[in-house]
Design a protein around this motif. Structure first.
Motif, PDB file in Angstrom:
ATOM      1  N   GLY B  73       0.833  -1.156  -0.047  1.00 23.15           N
ATOM      2  CA  GLY B  73       0.058  -0.030   0.045  1.00 23.15           C
ATOM      3  C   GLY B  73       0.843   1.199   0.021  1.00 23.15           C
ATOM      4  O   GLY B  73       1.901   1.363   0.665  1.00 23.15           O
ATOM      5  N   SER B  74       0.539   2.233  -0.644  1.00 25.85           N
ATOM      6  CA  SER B  74       1.249   3.417  -0.852  1.00 25.85           C
ATOM      7  C   SER B  74       1.206   4.118   0.720  1.00 25.85           C
ATOM      8  O   SER B  74       2.319   4.968   0.688  1.00 25.85           O
ATOM      9  CB  SER B  74       0.480   4.652  -1.790  1.00 25.85           C
ATOM     10  N   ARG B  75       0.202   3.972   1.542  1.00 24.70           N
ATOM     11  CA  ARG B  75       0.365   4.897   2.790  1.00 24.70           C
ATOM     12  C   ARG B  75       1.381   4.241   3.509  1.00 24.70           C
ATOM     13  O   ARG B  75       2.139   5.127   4.414  1.00 24.70           O
ATOM     14  CB  ARG B  75      -1.213   5.111   3.238  1.00 24.70           C
ATOM     15  N   ASP B  77       2.980   1.069   3.331  1.00 25.14           N
ATOM     16  CA  ASP B  77       4.209  -0.024   3.080  1.00 25.14           C
ATOM     17  C   ASP B  77       5.234   0.663   2.131  1.00 25.14           C
ATOM     18  O   ASP B  77       6.308   0.446   2.424  1.00 25.14           O
ATOM     19  CB  ASP B  77       3.440  -1.140   2.413  1.00 25.14           C
ATOM     20  N   GLN B 156     -11.315   3.275  -3.813  1.00 26.18           N
ATOM     21  CA  GLN B 156     -10.887   2.518  -2.515  1.00 26.18           C
ATOM     22  C   GLN B 156     -10.821   3.476  -1.251  1.00 26.18           C
ATOM     23  O   GLN B 156     -11.563   3.122  -0.281  1.00 26.18           O
ATOM     24  CB  GLN B 156      -9.567   2.000  -2.809  1.00 26.18           C
TER      25      GLN B 156
END
Ligand SMILES: NC(=O)c1ccc[n+]([C@@H]2O[C@H](COP(=O)([O-])OP(=O)(O)OC[C@H]3O[C@@H](n4cnc5c(N)ncnc54)[C@H](OP(=O)(O)O)[C@@H]3O)[C@@H](O)[C@H]2O)c1
Ligand SMILES: NC(=O)c1ccc[n+]([C@@H]2O[C@H](COP(=O)([O-])OP(=O)(O)OC[C@H]3O[C@@H](n4cnc5c(N)ncnc54)[C@H](OP(=O)(O)O)[C@@H]3O)[C@@H](O)[C@H]2O)c1
Lengths: 328, 328
Positions: B73-75, B77, B156
């Motif tokens: 995930g961009s936020r 990871d 999402q």
């Protein structure tokens, strides 16, 4: 402040005038001169400040330009002009004879390599932007079909062919994609389309005095390859109507990639161009690639390239950092 | 025959599965392994042949992969995973926090330069393909406006925000561009559009037992930034309907450049995506950029790059000569 990129225009037809207009929109470029095979005294640039010269002024290789944008015709001019000027200058051209591009690329590359100059050939919209979209569509979505539709717009080649018929005093031909075809492709059907199932043609014709309209119509619609495979309409108009209603050179079209990814999902990438002026748009693309050619030469990346070889960042007047911040 | 490019997937969520499906469509790639933070025994790859391993297997830097595709995930990871793995491997990611891309790029670049590895960040469709279209539109047509519309598709982030509200057991949110806005832009009007004039939002919500529908509806439509500026519709459905009718993850949208060239002609470049599956499409783009990252490393072009820096020819499995012949 950085030095401006000095652009030279070789050949002052529709495309050449488009380049003149486009350079004036760029923050980092200046128009160094227009070079023509015709006598400079007979040509009038759009801006009085632009030097108009004979192509002879390019001969020694010392003209004050960073990139020459070659605006000659693909059939008769570019096959010799592009290799010739790549021997002395960075160049960009819009060579559009698709089948002979590899040959043209090789000839320009040889010249540019020897001269340590950078050349970008076959830029514009097709070839050019449409080629890019075809590559991207196929690379991102390997299992699918790519469609190119042209129009609605004026086809120079088809108009010329009508103009050469006996009994014709003037003509403009519009290529129009069939909506039924575009809808089928957009719907994900991946149809097999013949030429006649993809486009239709509309012809606006001025008859020569005494010409037989029915004979002209028949000569057009029965012409193999050019019109016979298509639904073709012929409208007879006056010279005054031709000049008043058909002076613009709009064009455009679609590149559509219709594909399936591995889980069975349908995926569609569609690019549409609606161009109020084909030569002005084509010229604008050439000018952006002239910026790239200049930068390639600056970094010692010599030889001939195509739009496929150019990193997008080279096209923009902005710094990479600005692009990452604003557009990514 | 050339060796195949060995791809490793890091993180096995929606995007990770998309990459697994996409690699199977490529003629020049093989899937070396899936690497997850979760226990490999709990994961089932789509193909029984694919090795599923713990990310611990990557630690020594000797895993048998040419490029890692990071699917976290961009936020939470990618900000640490991308620099970390770029210290040992060629990587590609889809980092989509637009405002922080420069920071992310710098962190990954530092790691990749030291390791002499190649990284391409923020690939996918937005950022990614849409970013490319924004750059091209602006570079070709400097005097104009660029519009991005998203949807119709599942957002999402907005779905997650609804799911976290009290009284909500499940939710899917669709972002839908307003046709009136797209028509105005396509018509060349270059309107100034507020957020609420560009998109509307439709929410499908499953209530928790005993929840008050009207209170939930009000909590959604009044939420600042997320829903308040938009025309927002809330539909209450059952869990069974949610599963039966809203399991797909379609998305898409438009990038439109509306501009004028120097002679006053209107010019429009429009790109439309209609994606049956957002993660499968995004994954397919990442896979094409993985090919580019591999080739960059082969030629010693190390460090972190973005889609703006990649020549299109690097994305295709075909030889350049083949591309010039077939697609230019
Ligand atoms: N890639 C693309 O998407 C794309 C799109 C559009 C066009 N094109 C290419 O661009 C090429 C040039 O198009 P164009 O519309 O600019 O062609 P054009 O107007 O016919 O000009 C071609 C050349 O003819 C000469 N010329 C122009 N007007 C003349 C006149 N009144 N009398 C005598 N000579 C004249 C000019 O050279 P001198 O000044 O030296 O005489 C000019 O460079 C086309 O052949 C096509 O291949 C490519
Ligand atoms: N650029 C673009 O156009 C674009 C488009 C779409 C998405 N994206 C980006 O892609 C990122 C990933 O999207 P996604 O849809 O793949 O997210 P996701 O399904 O939530 O997966 C993210 C990570 O969560 C872990 N995970 C997945 N399922 C799990 C489960 N059941 N339990 C615990 N952990 C689980 C996985 O890592 P482990 O296997 O290590 O546990 C996975 O890598 C997004 O954050 C977004 O930034 C970009």
């Amino acid at each position: 402040m950085k030095d401006e990129i000095r652009i030279g225009i070789v050949g002052y037809g529709r495309l050449g005038r488009g380049v003149e207009l486009s350079v004036a929109q760029q923050p980092d470029m200046t128009l160094a001169g227009i070079y023509s095979r015709r006598s400079p005294g007979k040509l009038t640039a759009l801006s009085a400040e632009t030097p108009v010269e004979s192509v002879a002024a390019l001969e020694k290789g010392d003209a004050p330009v960073d990139v020459l944008i070659l605006c000659g015709g693909s059939r008769d001019d570019l096959p010799h002009q592009s290799p010739r000027y790549a021997r002395q200058y960075n160049i960009v051209d819009s060579y559009d004879h698709h089948a002979r591009i590899p040959e043209h690329l090789a000839a320009v590359d040889e010249a540019a390599q020897v001269a340590q100059r950078s050349a970008i050939i076959s830029s514009g919209w097709d070839p050019g932007l449409f080629s890019l979209q075809r590559l991207i569509g196929e690379a991102f979505l390997p299992e699918g079909k790519t469609y190119t539709f042209w129009g609605e717009g004026v086809s120079q080649g088809h108009s010329d062919v009508i103009r050469r018929l006996p009994g014709v005093a003037g003509a403009v031909q519009y290529t129009i994609p069939l909506e039924s075809a575009i809808e089928a492709v957009e719907g994900g059907e991946q149809p097999e389309l013949t030429a006649g199932e993809s486009h239709r043609r509309e012809c606006y014709v001025v008859l020569a005095p005494g010409a037989d309209a029915e004979a002209v119509r028949e000569a057009i619609v029965s012409m193999p390859d050019y019109f016979e495979p298509y639904q073709t309409q012929v409208h007879f108009i006056t010279q005054a109507q031709l000049e008043a209603e058909h002076a613009e050179i709009p064009h455009g079209g679609y590149v559509i990639r219709s594909a399936e990814t591995g889980g069975g999902a349908s995926q569609l990438i569609q690019t549409r161009l609606a161009l109020g002026s084909n030569p002005e748009f084509t010229a604008s693309v050439l000018v952006a690639y002239a910026r790239a050619a200049y930068r390639l030469c600056e970094r010692g990346d010599f030889g001939a390239k195509t739009v496929f070889d150019i990193a997008p960042v080279l096209l923009s007047a902005k710094d990479p950092a600005e692009l990452y911040r604003e557009l990514l």
